[in-house]
Design a protein around this motif. Structure first.
Motif, PDB file in Angstrom:
ATOM      1  N   GLN A 263      47.344  13.914  16.480  1.00  0.00           N
ATOM      2  CA  GLN A 263      48.543  13.249  15.996  1.00  0.00           C
ATOM      3  C   GLN A 263      49.603  13.110  17.079  1.00  0.00           C
ATOM      4  O   GLN A 263      50.751  12.788  16.771  1.00  0.00           O
ATOM      5  CB  GLN A 263      49.125  14.040  14.822  1.00  0.00           C
ATOM      6  N   ALA A 264      49.238  13.331  18.335  1.00  0.00           N
ATOM      7  CA  ALA A 264      50.203  13.208  19.428  1.00  0.00           C
ATOM      8  C   ALA A 264      50.522  11.738  19.655  1.00  0.00           C
ATOM      9  O   ALA A 264      49.666  10.970  20.102  1.00  0.00           O
ATOM     10  CB  ALA A 264      49.646  13.838  20.697  1.00  0.00           C
ATOM     11  N   PHE A 265      51.754  11.344  19.359  1.00  0.00           N
ATOM     12  CA  PHE A 265      52.114   9.925  19.402  1.00  0.00           C
ATOM     13  C   PHE A 265      51.858   9.316  20.780  1.00  0.00           C
ATOM     14  O   PHE A 265      51.415   8.176  20.891  1.00  0.00           O
ATOM     15  CB  PHE A 265      53.593   9.764  19.024  1.00  0.00           C
ATOM     16  N   ASP A 266      52.126  10.052  21.845  1.00  0.00           N
ATOM     17  CA  ASP A 266      52.017   9.507  23.201  1.00  0.00           C
ATOM     18  C   ASP A 266      50.624   9.673  23.808  1.00  0.00           C
ATOM     19  O   ASP A 266      50.433   9.398  24.999  1.00  0.00           O
ATOM     20  CB  ASP A 266      53.053  10.167  24.108  1.00  0.00           C
ATOM     21  N   ASP A 267      49.651  10.097  23.014  1.00  0.00           N
ATOM     22  CA  ASP A 267      48.283  10.214  23.508  1.00  0.00           C
ATOM     23  C   ASP A 267      47.639   8.829  23.481  1.00  0.00           C
ATOM     24  O   ASP A 267      47.036   8.422  22.496  1.00  0.00           O
ATOM     25  CB  ASP A 267      47.484  11.199  22.656  1.00  0.00           C
ATOM     26  N   MET A 268      47.809   8.087  24.582  1.00  0.00           N
ATOM     27  CA  MET A 268      47.321   6.712  24.663  1.00  0.00           C
ATOM     28  C   MET A 268      46.566   6.516  25.972  1.00  0.00           C
ATOM     29  O   MET A 268      46.898   7.132  26.986  1.00  0.00           O
ATOM     30  CB  MET A 268      48.492   5.722  24.619  1.00  0.00           C
ATOM     31  N   ASP A 269      45.571   5.662  25.950  1.00  0.00           N
ATOM     32  CA  ASP A 269      44.854   5.278  27.161  1.00  0.00           C
ATOM     33  C   ASP A 269      45.434   3.943  27.627  1.00  0.00           C
ATOM     34  O   ASP A 269      45.046   2.873  27.142  1.00  0.00           O
ATOM     35  CB  ASP A 269      43.358   5.159  26.876  1.00  0.00           C
ATOM     36  N   HIS A 270      46.381   4.008  28.536  1.00  0.00           N
ATOM     37  CA  HIS A 270      47.111   2.819  28.963  1.00  0.00           C
ATOM     38  C   HIS A 270      46.221   1.886  29.786  1.00  0.00           C
ATOM     39  O   HIS A 270      45.363   2.332  30.560  1.00  0.00           O
ATOM     40  CB  HIS A 270      48.349   3.218  29.756  1.00  0.00           C
ATOM     41  N   ILE A 271      46.462   0.598  29.637  1.00  0.00           N
ATOM     42  CA  ILE A 271      45.677  -0.430  30.318  1.00  0.00           C
ATOM     43  C   ILE A 271      46.573  -1.114  31.342  1.00  0.00           C
ATOM     44  O   ILE A 271      47.593  -1.707  30.973  1.00  0.00           O
ATOM     45  CB  ILE A 271      45.142  -1.477  29.313  1.00  0.00           C
ATOM     46  N   PRO A 272      46.241  -1.044  32.616  1.00  0.00           N
ATOM     47  CA  PRO A 272      47.032  -1.749  33.630  1.00  0.00           C
ATOM     48  C   PRO A 272      47.123  -3.244  33.307  1.00  0.00           C
ATOM     49  O   PRO A 272      46.119  -3.863  32.925  1.00  0.00           O
ATOM     50  CB  PRO A 272      46.277  -1.494  34.931  1.00  0.00           C
ATOM     51  N   MET A 273      48.284  -3.812  33.453  1.00  0.00           N
ATOM     52  CA  MET A 273      48.497  -5.208  33.091  1.00  0.00           C
ATOM     53  C   MET A 273      47.519  -6.141  33.814  1.00  0.00           C
ATOM     54  O   MET A 273      47.033  -7.114  33.240  1.00  0.00           O
ATOM     55  CB  MET A 273      49.943  -5.603  33.422  1.00  0.00           C
ATOM     56  N   LYS A 274      47.199  -5.823  35.061  1.00  0.00           N
ATOM     57  CA  LYS A 274      46.331  -6.704  35.844  1.00  0.00           C
ATOM     58  C   LYS A 274      44.884  -6.679  35.376  1.00  0.00           C
ATOM     59  O   LYS A 274      44.084  -7.541  35.778  1.00  0.00           O
ATOM     60  CB  LYS A 274      46.407  -6.322  37.318  1.00  0.00           C
ATOM     61  N   GLU A 275      44.517  -5.711  34.516  1.00  0.00           N
ATOM     62  CA  GLU A 275      43.149  -5.613  34.043  1.00  0.00           C
ATOM     63  C   GLU A 275      42.886  -6.374  32.754  1.00  0.00           C
ATOM     64  O   GLU A 275      41.732  -6.532  32.339  1.00  0.00           O
ATOM     65  CB  GLU A 275      42.756  -4.143  33.864  1.00  0.00           C
ATOM     66  N   LEU A 276      43.937  -6.836  32.084  1.00  0.00           N
ATOM     67  CA  LEU A 276      43.752  -7.565  30.830  1.00  0.00           C
ATOM     68  C   LEU A 276      43.132  -8.936  31.088  1.00  0.00           C
ATOM     69  O   LEU A 276      43.490  -9.642  32.016  1.00  0.00           O
ATOM     70  CB  LEU A 276      45.092  -7.751  30.121  1.00  0.00           C
ATOM     71  N   ARG A 277      42.176  -9.275  30.219  1.00  0.00           N
ATOM     72  CA  ARG A 277      41.513 -10.586  30.355  1.00  0.00           C
ATOM     73  C   ARG A 277      41.288 -11.193  28.981  1.00  0.00           C
ATOM     74  O   ARG A 277      41.132 -10.485  28.014  1.00  0.00           O
ATOM     75  CB  ARG A 277      40.165 -10.430  31.056  1.00  0.00           C
TER      76      ARG A 277
END
Length: 277
Positions: A263-277
């Protein structure tokens, strides 16, 4: 109760727009004097609503899908009111629900009833439920008692306030976390930079949109994204491997609810903006 089954990553890539909408988009919420619900195999969430307009509505179990005598026999529920003033009655205990008030309903609660103070201006209750392994006390969380976090900026078109209602910092739950995000006027992006969280799933419900406005909601693998057009008071299911982000034709609000391993709100796997497709 409608039942949904989610595809795996490979099956997802082959889906048409209609197939994506049928799997992930919930369009049938907020019907007056009904309690529509969608049961998903994604962490066994149940998403629904109750708009009592002149009659009392009761949250009941579907024995076929839930194998339960009452809805909260093995479940916990988070409810948020986005309409006018109403009440929720839990086993005889009455909770007054103002606009943007939330209620956590603990496992073991046998009777859940929804009412509006004015049938012509009804409350609009939105709820998400996950299985629960333990009983925790039900709790009313008023808007002013939530945790309010200001994030984003006008420069990036995502200045917003996150109102956290159901989190460990406020009350104990088994796995449910829930809150409300409101974008500032002129801001249209949510959850960007985007992320996934492999350890839990999430449900978004968008509202405060006019009839002609919508949100382009991104889903899927970050390197091979798809999108859904989502309109006012519609919800979208998000698997643990899918990103979830959106851009609207105007500012809007959305309720988020999560269930899974933590339930840790900030437990996220962030995606670098340049990797989005």
């Amino acid at each position: 109760m409608e039942v949904r089954y989610s595809p795996d990553k490979n099956g997802f890539k082959k889906m048409t727009t209609d197939e994506l909408r049928q799997s992930f988009l919930i369009e049938s919420l907020f019907v007056k004097n009904e309690v529509p619900m969608v049961y998903s195999d994604i962490d066994r969430s149940i998403t629904g609503s109750a708009v009592p307009a002149g009659k009392e509505l009761t949250l009941t179990a579907s024995k076929k899908e839930m194998a339960a005598e009452f809805f909260c026999e093995r479940r916990e529920v988070g409810v948020l009111n986005i309409g006018n003033k109403g009440k929720i009655i839990l086993d005889g205990a009455e909770y007054t629900m103002n606009f943007r008030d939330a209620l956590y309903i603990g496992r073991g609660t046998k009777e859940v009833k929804f009412l509006s103070d004015d049938p012509d201006k009804p409350a609009e209750f939105y709820f998400v439920s996950y299985p629960a392994h333990k009983e925790y006390p039900s709790k009313h969380i008023k808007y002013e008692d939530a945790i309010h976090r200001n994030l984003g900026s006008m420069e990036s078109s995502n200045k917003r306030t996150i109102h956290q209602y159901i989190l460990p910092e406020i009350l104990p739950t088994c796995q449910l976390a829930m809150g409300l995000t409101e974008l500032e006027e002129g801001c249209v992006w949510n959850t960007m930079p985007a992320h996934t969280h492999q350890r839990r799933s999430e449900v978004y419900m968008y509202f405060n949109l006019s009839e002609d406005d919508f949100v382009v909601h991104l889903i899927g693998d970050p390197k091979e994204t798809r999108h859904l057009i989502i309109r006012d008071r519609q919800a979208v299911l998000s698997t643990s491997w899918s990103l979830h982000s959106g851009c609207g034709t105007r500012s809007y609000s959305f309720i988020w609810a999560m269930g899974g391993e933590n339930q840790a709100f900030d437990d996220m796997d962030h995606i670098p903006m340049k990797e989005l497709r």
